[in-house]
Design a protein around this motif. Structure first.
Motif, PDB file in Angstrom:
ATOM      1  N   UNK A 329       0.541  -1.628  -0.416  1.00 60.20           N
ATOM      2  CA  UNK A 329       0.295   0.174   0.104  1.00 60.20           C
ATOM      3  C   UNK A 329       0.780   1.644  -0.371  1.00 60.20           C
ATOM      4  N   UNK A 330       0.370   1.772  -1.113  1.00 62.50           N
ATOM      5  CA  UNK A 330       1.573   3.451  -1.088  1.00 62.50           C
ATOM      6  C   UNK A 330       0.040   4.626  -0.785  1.00 62.50           C
ATOM      7  N   UNK A 331       0.824   5.801  -0.922  1.00 66.50           N
ATOM      8  CA  UNK A 331       0.811   7.034  -1.185  1.00 66.50           C
ATOM      9  C   UNK A 331      -0.963   7.043  -2.333  1.00 66.50           C
ATOM     10  N   UNK A 332      -1.879   7.197  -1.729  1.00 61.62           N
ATOM     11  CA  UNK A 332      -2.837   7.547  -2.240  1.00 61.62           C
ATOM     12  C   UNK A 332      -3.161   8.291  -3.769  1.00 61.62           C
ATOM     13  N   UNK A 333      -2.937   7.924  -4.754  1.00 61.74           N
ATOM     14  CA  UNK A 333      -3.260   9.073  -5.712  1.00 61.74           C
ATOM     15  C   UNK A 333      -3.848   9.999  -5.780  1.00 61.74           C
ATOM     16  N   UNK A 334      -4.981  10.224  -4.672  1.00 62.73           N
ATOM     17  CA  UNK A 334      -5.619  11.285  -4.284  1.00 62.73           C
ATOM     18  C   UNK A 334      -5.476  12.180  -3.449  1.00 62.73           C
ATOM     19  N   UNK A 335      -4.155  11.685  -2.945  1.00 64.14           N
ATOM     20  CA  UNK A 335      -3.384  12.444  -1.867  1.00 64.14           C
ATOM     21  C   UNK A 335      -2.962  13.841  -1.996  1.00 64.14           C
ATOM     22  N   UNK A 336      -2.112  14.419  -2.982  1.00 61.56           N
ATOM     23  CA  UNK A 336      -1.739  15.403  -3.666  1.00 61.56           C
ATOM     24  C   UNK A 336      -2.963  16.652  -4.028  1.00 61.56           C
ATOM     25  N   UNK A 337      -4.000  16.199  -4.117  1.00 59.47           N
ATOM     26  CA  UNK A 337      -4.799  16.742  -4.440  1.00 59.47           C
ATOM     27  C   UNK A 337      -6.166  16.920  -2.937  1.00 59.47           C
ATOM     28  N   UNK A 338      -6.182  16.116  -2.426  1.00 59.19           N
ATOM     29  CA  UNK A 338      -7.606  15.619  -1.786  1.00 59.19           C
ATOM     30  C   UNK A 338      -6.899  15.963   0.292  1.00 59.19           C
ATOM     31  N   UNK A 339      -5.233  16.008   0.257  1.00 58.72           N
ATOM     32  CA  UNK A 339      -5.218  15.815   1.312  1.00 58.72           C
ATOM     33  C   UNK A 339      -4.394  14.316   1.562  1.00 58.72           C
ATOM     34  N   UNK A 340      -3.741  14.465   3.192  1.00 56.41           N
ATOM     35  CA  UNK A 340      -2.189  12.888   3.408  1.00 56.41           C
ATOM     36  C   UNK A 340      -3.576  12.854   4.092  1.00 56.41           C
ATOM     37  N   UNK A 341      -3.355  11.305   3.871  1.00 54.11           N
ATOM     38  CA  UNK A 341      -4.032  10.583   5.039  1.00 54.11           C
ATOM     39  C   UNK A 341      -3.986  11.257   6.347  1.00 54.11           C
ATOM     40  N   UNK A 342      -4.452  10.721   7.246  1.00 59.28           N
ATOM     41  CA  UNK A 342      -3.331  11.193   8.808  1.00 59.28           C
ATOM     42  C   UNK A 342      -3.533   9.494   9.501  1.00 59.28           C
ATOM     43  N   UNK A 343      -4.020   8.669   8.724  1.00 57.98           N
ATOM     44  CA  UNK A 343      -3.700   7.168   9.642  1.00 57.98           C
ATOM     45  C   UNK A 343      -1.882   6.831   8.939  1.00 57.98           C
ATOM     46  N   UNK A 344      -1.334   5.895  10.423  1.00 54.87           N
ATOM     47  CA  UNK A 344       0.187   5.713  10.840  1.00 54.87           C
ATOM     48  C   UNK A 344       0.432   5.107   9.258  1.00 54.87           C
ATOM     49  N   UNK A 345      -0.364   4.713   8.434  1.00 52.03           N
ATOM     50  CA  UNK A 345       0.279   3.227   7.682  1.00 52.03           C
ATOM     51  C   UNK A 345      -0.507   3.796   6.590  1.00 52.03           C
ATOM     52  N   UNK A 346       0.517   3.452   5.670  1.00 57.38           N
ATOM     53  CA  UNK A 346      -1.026   3.344   4.073  1.00 57.38           C
ATOM     54  C   UNK A 346      -1.574   2.086   4.150  1.00 57.38           C
ATOM     55  N   UNK A 347      -1.296   0.967   4.528  1.00 60.37           N
ATOM     56  CA  UNK A 347      -1.912  -0.205   5.069  1.00 60.37           C
ATOM     57  C   UNK A 347      -3.103  -0.043   5.493  1.00 60.37           C
ATOM     58  N   UNK A 348      -3.387   0.670   7.325  1.00 59.78           N
ATOM     59  CA  UNK A 348      -4.323   1.048   7.437  1.00 59.78           C
ATOM     60  C   UNK A 348      -4.794   2.828   6.756  1.00 59.78           C
ATOM     61  N   UNK A 349      -4.707   3.142   6.749  1.00 57.77           N
ATOM     62  CA  UNK A 349      -5.735   3.828   5.209  1.00 57.77           C
ATOM     63  C   UNK A 349      -5.820   2.936   4.299  1.00 57.77           C
ATOM     64  N   UNK A 350      -5.593   1.481   3.573  1.00 53.04           N
ATOM     65  CA  UNK A 350      -6.816   0.869   2.832  1.00 53.04           C
ATOM     66  C   UNK A 350      -7.723   0.390   3.834  1.00 53.04           C
TER      67      UNK A 350
END
Length: 472
Positions: A329-350
């Protein structure tokens, strides 16, 4: 930084009337008819550069397979081009109302899957790009996917327009239904096999019903036992994952000696430690299995090149398998435009996004961070490889069938957004008329034109040797 809960600050303590007024007020600054807009800006990045930038962090020898798959057709290109569209969507009108997004809501990411209670469900399946953002982005990506698939089938302009209007109308009307429901009723809403027959039975012809029944039967057969029979063989009396290079490469064929032992240890640790992120009863079940083998797997179109492992676990005996998939799990492609996730890891974000949007999720769905795979820290999410999964075949659809499928996808996306976003405000913004529906017909056609140009740009890049493609 965005909130883990997309729009709760706007919902909390507001009356239904206040929430509806918020949606209606948004029409003044962002008319529903304005959603026809799409035109590439002069600063639009080269689409091949965007794809190539993603490839820089992926397994180098697998990247040509990704390009090979994306050059096959405009639709396959679109499946791998979520990062390109994310930047394009950032320049389109939005109402200012947010929800948890799938982030890659094309039509093939809606499919049949199993609930923990062993019921056949219809739901969104892919959450690699999930993130809170403008609800319109998911609806627009879904709409454009139907135009691109319709063009591949030589559907007429009128037929494609009818499919998109039906898809968006379904989203709008179901969102208005959810707006009238209580919070728990929305949360418990599920689209199972019986629900599909009840709400879409009239639209299905006799032939369509037969195809639906066949799809359900086929999906039920796609489980760990089926995968076990297809993907494994016996080597020196031991069950092993069979090599299907370059798509499936057992660990022992990938590395040797100390490197293999180190990676095997990391994957063992991944499976052991990720269990802390699932419910305790399910963790107890997982602990009854032992790791027997592992292999690298090539998956999807846009995901090709990300690190993905299939892990064979055995339970009661060698005929009691559990096949798991651990996917990077990498950074969401939306992050540069919608804002970064606040979860500790990208796996938890998914995983958190999936649990929020899906009515029911895989009992083994969880995440873990691994420190030493390919020399760096990497995030993974883990789930069963197969559990009653059935995927649509758009190339076999006639216009009426694709229209019905679009209606089902629109309703499903509305339910997913209603669980996290302000469903009352979204419903009020959309209203009872078809202004938004008609606007998205035009948007989807315009974006399909752009997608064809971007696809051709990649084809040209392969032809000139700028990038290398491999069929697989």
């Amino acid at each position: 930084m965005t909130s883990n809960h997309p729009d709760n600050s706007q919902i909390r303590h507001r009356t239904p009337e206040e929430r509806a007024e918020r949606g209606k007020a948004a029409r003044s600054s962002v008319p529903r008819s304005s959603h026809v807009e799409f035109a590439p800006t002069v600063k639009r990045p080269d689409p091949v550069d965007i794809i190539d930038a993603q490839s820089a962090t992926r397994v180098p020898e697998l990247v040509p397979i990704r390009y090979g798959r994306m050059t096959e057709s405009p639709f396959r290109f679109y499946r791998g081009a979520a990062a390109i569209m994310a930047g394009d969507l950032a320049d389109t009108p939005v109402s200012g109302i947010r929800a948890q997004l799938c982030g890659d809501a094309h039509l093939l990411n809606f499919r049949l899957l199993a609930s923990p209670e062993r019921r056949m469900m219809f739901d969104i399946n892919d959450f690699d790009e999930t993130l809170p953002g403008p609800w319109e982005w998911d609806v627009k990506r879904l709409s454009a996917s139907f135009v691109i698939a319709g063009r591949a089938n030589d559907f007429s302009d009128k037929e494609r327009a009818g499919i998109v209007r039906a898809t968006v109308r379904s989203y709008r009307e179901w969102m208005r239904r959810f707006a009238k429901m209580g919070n728990l009723a929305v949360w418990y809403a599920q689209f199972d096999e019986a629900w599909v027959r009840e709400h879409f039975g009239a639209e299905l012809s006799a032939r369509g019903r037969d195809r639906w029944s066949q799809a359900v039967t086929k999906a039920r057969s796609r489980d760990s036992l089926q995968a076990f029979g297809k993907l494994t063989h016996i080597v020196d009396g031991q069950v092993r994952i069979a090599a299907v290079p370059p798509l499936i490469t057992p660990l022992q064929d990938l590395l040797q000696g100390v490197e293999r032992d180190a990676l095997e240890k990391e994957i063992h640790r991944l499976i052991e430690r990720y269990g802390r992120t699932i419910q305790s009863d399910r963790r107890s079940l997982l602990e009854q299995y032992r790791v027997a083998d592992m292999a690298r797997k090539v998956v999807g179109v846009g995901s090709v090149g990300t690190r993905c492992w299939i892990v064979l676990l055995l339970g009661r005996d060698d005929q009691d398998p559990l096949l798991m998939q651990a996917k990077e799990a990498d950074q969401s492609v939306l992050a540069p435009f919608a804002g970064a996730s606040t979860y500790g890891t990208q796996g938890e974000r998914v995983v958190s996004g999936q649990r929020l949007m899906q009515a029911t999720s895989d009992i083994f769905l969880g995440w873990e961070r691994v420190e030493g795979i390919d020399g760096r820290r990497r995030d993974f999410y883990v789930r069963q490889l197969r559990d009653w999964k059935g995927i649509a075949e758009p190339e076999a659809m006639v216009p009426a069938g694709m229209r019905t499928f679009g209606e089902l996808c629109g309703a499903t996306l509305a339910r997913a957004h209603a669980r996290s976003g302000d469903r009352i405000a979204i419903a009020a913004y959309l209203g009872g008329g078809d202004s938004f529906d008609r606007a998205l017909v035009t948007f989807a056609e315009r974006y399909a034109d752009q997608n064809e140009k971007d696809h051709q740009a990649l084809v040209d890049a392969v032809r000139t040797g700028r990038v290398t493609a491999q069929a697989a």
